[in-house]
Design an enzyme around this catalytic site. Sequence first.
Site, PDB file in Angstrom:
ATOM      1  N   GLN A 174      -8.950  -0.617  11.471  1.00  0.00           N
ATOM      2  CA  GLN A 174     -10.479  -0.057  12.126  1.00  0.00           C
ATOM      3  C   GLN A 174      -9.913   1.430  11.764  1.00  0.00           C
ATOM      4  OE1 GLN A 174      -9.488   1.221  16.131  1.00  0.00           O
ATOM      5  NE2 GLN A 174     -11.176   0.280  17.301  1.00  0.00           N
TER       6      GLN A 174
ATOM      7  N   PHE B 141     -19.697  -5.335  -2.428  1.00  0.00           N
ATOM      8  CA  PHE B 141     -20.765  -6.281  -1.800  1.00  0.00           C
ATOM      9  C   PHE B 141     -21.937  -6.015  -2.823  1.00  0.00           C
ATOM     10  CE2 PHE B 141     -19.320  -6.625   2.479  1.00  0.00           C
ATOM     11  CZ  PHE B 141     -18.073  -7.050   2.259  1.00  0.00           C
TER      12      PHE B 141
ATOM     13  N   ARG C 288       1.064  -1.485  -0.037  1.00  0.00           N
ATOM     14  CA  ARG C 288       0.105  -0.180  -0.128  1.00  0.00           C
ATOM     15  C   ARG C 288       0.633   1.238   0.187  1.00  0.00           C
ATOM     16  NH1 ARG C 288      -5.031  -2.046   2.240  1.00  0.00           N
ATOM     17  NH2 ARG C 288      -5.616   0.449   2.514  1.00  0.00           N
TER      18      ARG C 288
ATOM     19  N   PRO D 275      -6.141  -2.102   7.247  1.00  0.00           N
ATOM     20  CA  PRO D 275      -6.125  -0.986   8.456  1.00  0.00           C
ATOM     21  C   PRO D 275      -7.658  -1.709   9.430  1.00  0.00           C
ATOM     22  CG  PRO D 275      -5.741   0.440   7.440  1.00  0.00           C
ATOM     23  CD  PRO D 275      -5.612  -0.719   6.173  1.00  0.00           C
TER      24      PRO D 275
ATOM     25  N   GLY E 114       2.908   7.997  -1.131  1.00  0.00           N
ATOM     26  CA  GLY E 114       2.900   8.759  -2.721  1.00  0.00           C
ATOM     27  C   GLY E 114       1.830  10.150  -1.955  1.00  0.00           C
TER      28      GLY E 114
ATOM     29  N   TYR F 173       0.855   4.081  -2.841  1.00  0.00           N
ATOM     30  CA  TYR F 173      -0.654   4.895  -2.600  1.00  0.00           C
ATOM     31  C   TYR F 173      -0.182   5.940  -1.021  1.00  0.00           C
ATOM     32  CZ  TYR F 173      -5.212   6.542  -1.920  1.00  0.00           C
ATOM     33  OH  TYR F 173      -6.437   7.086  -2.523  1.00  0.00           O
TER      34      TYR F 173
ATOM     35  N   VAL G 256     -17.671  -1.833  -0.560  1.00  0.00           N
ATOM     36  CA  VAL G 256     -19.652  -1.006  -0.943  1.00  0.00           C
ATOM     37  C   VAL G 256     -19.543  -1.633  -2.551  1.00  0.00           C
ATOM     38  CG1 VAL G 256     -20.537   0.583  -1.589  1.00  0.00           C
ATOM     39  CG2 VAL G 256     -19.076   0.622   0.621  1.00  0.00           C
ATOM     40  N   SER G 257     -18.685  -1.168  -4.100  1.00  0.00           N
ATOM     41  CA  SER G 257     -18.710  -1.616  -5.002  1.00  0.00           C
ATOM     42  C   SER G 257     -18.790  -3.315  -4.844  1.00  0.00           C
ATOM     43  CB  SER G 257     -18.609  -1.060  -5.492  1.00  0.00           C
ATOM     44  OG  SER G 257     -16.554  -0.790  -5.199  1.00  0.00           O
TER      45      SER G 257
HETATM   46  P1  NAD Z   1     -10.875   7.527  -9.558  1.00  0.00           P
HETATM   47  O1  NAD Z   1     -10.438   6.222  -9.856  1.00  0.00           O
HETATM   48  O2  NAD Z   1     -12.698   7.385  -9.399  1.00  0.00           O
HETATM   49  O3  NAD Z   1     -10.257   9.107  -9.461  1.00  0.00           O
HETATM   50  C1  NAD Z   1      -9.189   9.184  -9.782  1.00  0.00           C
HETATM   51  C2  NAD Z   1      -9.061  10.234 -11.353  1.00  0.00           C
HETATM   52  O4  NAD Z   1      -7.299  10.590 -11.478  1.00  0.00           O
HETATM   53  C3  NAD Z   1      -9.612   9.265 -12.467  1.00  0.00           C
HETATM   54  O5  NAD Z   1     -10.732   9.507 -13.420  1.00  0.00           O
HETATM   55  C4  NAD Z   1      -8.689   8.677 -13.214  1.00  0.00           C
HETATM   56  O6  NAD Z   1      -8.082   8.392 -14.632  1.00  0.00           O
HETATM   57  C5  NAD Z   1      -7.206   9.667 -13.169  1.00  0.00           C
HETATM   58  N1  NAD Z   1      -6.063   9.788 -12.631  1.00  0.00           N
HETATM   59  C6  NAD Z   1      -5.447   8.728 -12.408  1.00  0.00           C
HETATM   60  N2  NAD Z   1      -3.700   9.245 -12.158  1.00  0.00           N
HETATM   61  C7  NAD Z   1      -4.149  10.266 -13.596  1.00  0.00           C
HETATM   62  C8  NAD Z   1      -2.850  10.633 -14.056  1.00  0.00           C
HETATM   63  N3  NAD Z   1      -1.424  10.633 -14.088  1.00  0.00           N
HETATM   64  N4  NAD Z   1      -2.894  12.239 -15.067  1.00  0.00           N
HETATM   65  C9  NAD Z   1      -4.040  12.089 -15.137  1.00  0.00           C
HETATM   66  N5  NAD Z   1      -5.226  11.772 -14.030  1.00  0.00           N
HETATM   67  C10 NAD Z   1      -5.344  10.290 -13.447  1.00  0.00           C
HETATM   68  O7  NAD Z   1     -11.251   7.697  -7.741  1.00  0.00           O
HETATM   69  P2  NAD Z   1     -12.227   8.294  -6.313  1.00  0.00           P
HETATM   70  O8  NAD Z   1     -12.242   7.442  -5.386  1.00  0.00           O
HETATM   71  O9  NAD Z   1     -12.722   9.845  -7.614  1.00  0.00           O
HETATM   72  O10 NAD Z   1     -11.159   9.537  -5.680  1.00  0.00           O
HETATM   73  C11 NAD Z   1     -10.414  10.715  -6.576  1.00  0.00           C
HETATM   74  C12 NAD Z   1      -9.485  11.021  -5.385  1.00  0.00           C
HETATM   75  O11 NAD Z   1      -9.977  10.931  -4.196  1.00  0.00           O
HETATM   76  C13 NAD Z   1      -8.173  10.695  -5.406  1.00  0.00           C
HETATM   77  O12 NAD Z   1      -7.114  11.263  -5.134  1.00  0.00           O
HETATM   78  C14 NAD Z   1      -8.372   9.570  -4.350  1.00  0.00           C
HETATM   79  O13 NAD Z   1      -6.763   9.419  -3.297  1.00  0.00           O
HETATM   80  C15 NAD Z   1      -8.761  10.518  -3.151  1.00  0.00           C
HETATM   81  N6  NAD Z   1      -9.681   9.642  -2.172  1.00  0.00           N
HETATM   82  C16 NAD Z   1     -10.921   8.799  -2.478  1.00  0.00           C
HETATM   83  C17 NAD Z   1     -11.098   8.168  -1.405  1.00  0.00           C
HETATM   84  C18 NAD Z   1     -12.350   7.093  -2.095  1.00  0.00           C
HETATM   85  O14 NAD Z   1     -13.115   6.853  -0.983  1.00  0.00           O
HETATM   86  N7  NAD Z   1     -13.035   6.804  -2.725  1.00  0.00           N
HETATM   87  C19 NAD Z   1     -10.399   8.230   0.145  1.00  0.00           C
HETATM   88  C20 NAD Z   1      -9.409   8.995  -0.281  1.00  0.00           C
HETATM   89  C21 NAD Z   1      -8.813  10.202  -0.671  1.00  0.00           C
HETATM   90  N1  UDP Z   2     -12.710  -5.548   2.068  1.00  0.00           N
HETATM   91  C1  UDP Z   2     -13.737  -6.703   1.226  1.00  0.00           C
HETATM   92  N2  UDP Z   2     -14.141  -7.250   1.028  1.00  0.00           N
HETATM   93  C2  UDP Z   2     -14.630  -6.863  -0.064  1.00  0.00           C
HETATM   94  C3  UDP Z   2     -13.531  -6.163  -0.213  1.00  0.00           C
HETATM   95  C4  UDP Z   2     -12.888  -5.129   0.822  1.00  0.00           C
HETATM   96  O1  UDP Z   2     -15.060  -7.196   3.714  1.00  0.00           O
HETATM   97  O2  UDP Z   2     -14.970  -7.155  -1.024  1.00  0.00           O
HETATM   98  C5  UDP Z   2     -12.392  -5.095   3.523  1.00  0.00           C
HETATM   99  C6  UDP Z   2     -11.417  -4.781   2.702  1.00  0.00           C
HETATM  100  O3  UDP Z   2     -10.479  -6.035   3.703  1.00  0.00           O
HETATM  101  C7  UDP Z   2     -11.443  -3.172   4.078  1.00  0.00           C
HETATM  102  C8  UDP Z   2     -12.425  -3.058   3.675  1.00  0.00           C
HETATM  103  O4  UDP Z   2     -13.498  -3.507   3.195  1.00  0.00           O
HETATM  104  O5  UDP Z   2     -11.008  -4.315   5.376  1.00  0.00           O
HETATM  105  C9  UDP Z   2     -12.253  -1.527   3.329  1.00  0.00           C
HETATM  106  O6  UDP Z   2     -11.707  -1.912   2.031  1.00  0.00           O
HETATM  107  P1  UDP Z   2     -11.624  -1.074   0.561  1.00  0.00           P
HETATM  108  O7  UDP Z   2     -10.732  -1.811  -0.048  1.00  0.00           O
HETATM  109  O8  UDP Z   2     -12.791  -0.786  -0.057  1.00  0.00           O
HETATM  110  O9  UDP Z   2     -11.143   0.191   1.583  1.00  0.00           O
HETATM  111  P2  UDP Z   2      -9.586   0.384   1.992  1.00  0.00           P
HETATM  112  O10 UDP Z   2      -9.494  -0.755   2.499  1.00  0.00           O
HETATM  113  O11 UDP Z   2      -8.757   1.542   1.588  1.00  0.00           O
HETATM  114  O12 UDP Z   2     -10.948   1.555   3.364  1.00  0.00           O
END
Ligand code: NAD
Ligand code: UDP
Length: 322
Positions: A282, A197, A148, A280, A154, A151, A194-195
């Site tokens: 929690q 499940f 991980r 993680p 980064g 990410y 979520v997606s």
């Molecule tokens: P997502 O993958 O749907 O969206 C990310 C977008 O960035 C995509 O459209 C992808 O094509 C674009 N992208 C990736 N690399 C790129 C590059 N090098 N140049 C230009 N575009 C690029 O993800 P998301 O869930 O919409 O997340 C959006 C942001 O929010 C991300 O930075 C992510 O780290 C942050 N974030 C999301 C969550 C979450 O739960 N969804 C949680 C924490 C942080």
């Molecule tokens: N998880 C799970 N089944 C799945 C996908 C994820 O039990 O089909 C768990 C995963 O191990 C984590 C939690 O759900 O503990 C959230 O995972 P997700 O990848 O959505 O986000 P993140 O781990 O980045 O919080």
Amino acid sequence: MTVYSTEEKRILVSGGSGFIGSHLIDLLLSQGHEVLCVDNLFTGSKRNIDHLHDNPKFEFIRHDVTLPLYVEVDEIYNLACPASPIHYQHDPVKTTRTSVSGAINMLGLAKRMKCRIFQASTSEVYGDPEVHPQVEGYWGNVNPIGPRSCYDEGKRCAETLFFDYNRQHGIEIKVARIFNTYGPRMHQADGRVVSNFIVQALKGIPITIYGEGQQTRSFCYVDDLIDGFVRFMGTTPDVTGPINLGNPIEFTIRELAELVLEMTGSKSTLVTAPLPEDDPKQRQPDITMARKLLDWEPRVKLRQGLEKTISYFDELLSEEAR
Ligand code: NAD
Ligand code: UDP
Ligand code: UDP
């Protein structure tokens, strides 16, 4: 204190064709702004922005943020980065590069334009936290060399860059640490819980619980999240963050699975699979700071948000079956 700006701006959203970015663009357009969506379509999809192509205030540029970009804008939201473990681990070197070089380029652009810039950081900067719930002052417990890390590190480095551009060049920054967010336009196959499940339940195939399902997450509906983004962007320059944005109500993964089963009326079984490395145990945001500085808190209950997300996937799967 925050105010929604009524002034019309030209706003760049990097990662704008992704899940969160496309919702943010809808909100900004509805407020009368012009939006420039910059995305390389790695994980984003044209489908998420298809409805905008006839809108004269919307423009799309297919561009990779690791390369420089010279455009004229008044504000930047930097969201470009693959966000789900399957996607960010697909090419981990590129993931770090997107976070780090992407941040440098977007910050360079903000410096040239003398404009505000928002960074979509993440709760992953806390790693597998030893402090619960997570407060912004906690420095985290992150493995620097695990799967991980591309990410997590980064995004941590991007935060460093944001704060150094702020201190060194006086750039106005807004760094939000986003916790698990869900809603329509999530990827069907990005492996997020979520997606996964919902799609498994709708297809009637087994629901995959990793580990015993006792690990917890707090799920924020996307509309609540982007409301927080825009409020944060509207704050005075001294409000830089980092600020946690997420829903503090915590659920175990097993509880989520049971709720999805109940709401879809699915006959899917629950099966267990191995817990991924460094998963993680929690995660729950402390949102005291967001409440105080942004007058923000999530309003959408998990059941309400799931209802909309289930409808979205139901429609998507029916379209695919046609
Ligand atoms: P997502 O993958 O749907 O969206 C990310 C977008 O960035 C995509 O459209 C992808 O094509 C674009 N992208 C990736 N690399 C790129 C590059 N090098 N140049 C230009 N575009 C690029 O993800 P998301 O869930 O919409 O997340 C959006 C942001 O929010 C991300 O930075 C992510 O780290 C942050 N974030 C999301 C969550 C979450 O739960 N969804 C949680 C924490 C942080
Ligand atoms: N998880 C799970 N089944 C799945 C996908 C994820 O039990 O089909 C768990 C995963 O191990 C984590 C939690 O759900 O503990 C959230 O995972 P997700 O990848 O959505 O986000 P993140 O781990 O980045 O919080
Ligand atoms: N940059 C960009 N668009 C701009 C201005 C800069 O993409 O409008 C990029 C450029 O590639 C540069 C980086 O942002 O390397 C950092 O810019 P900065 O001005 O901070 O540093 P420098 O130009 O000195 O490298």
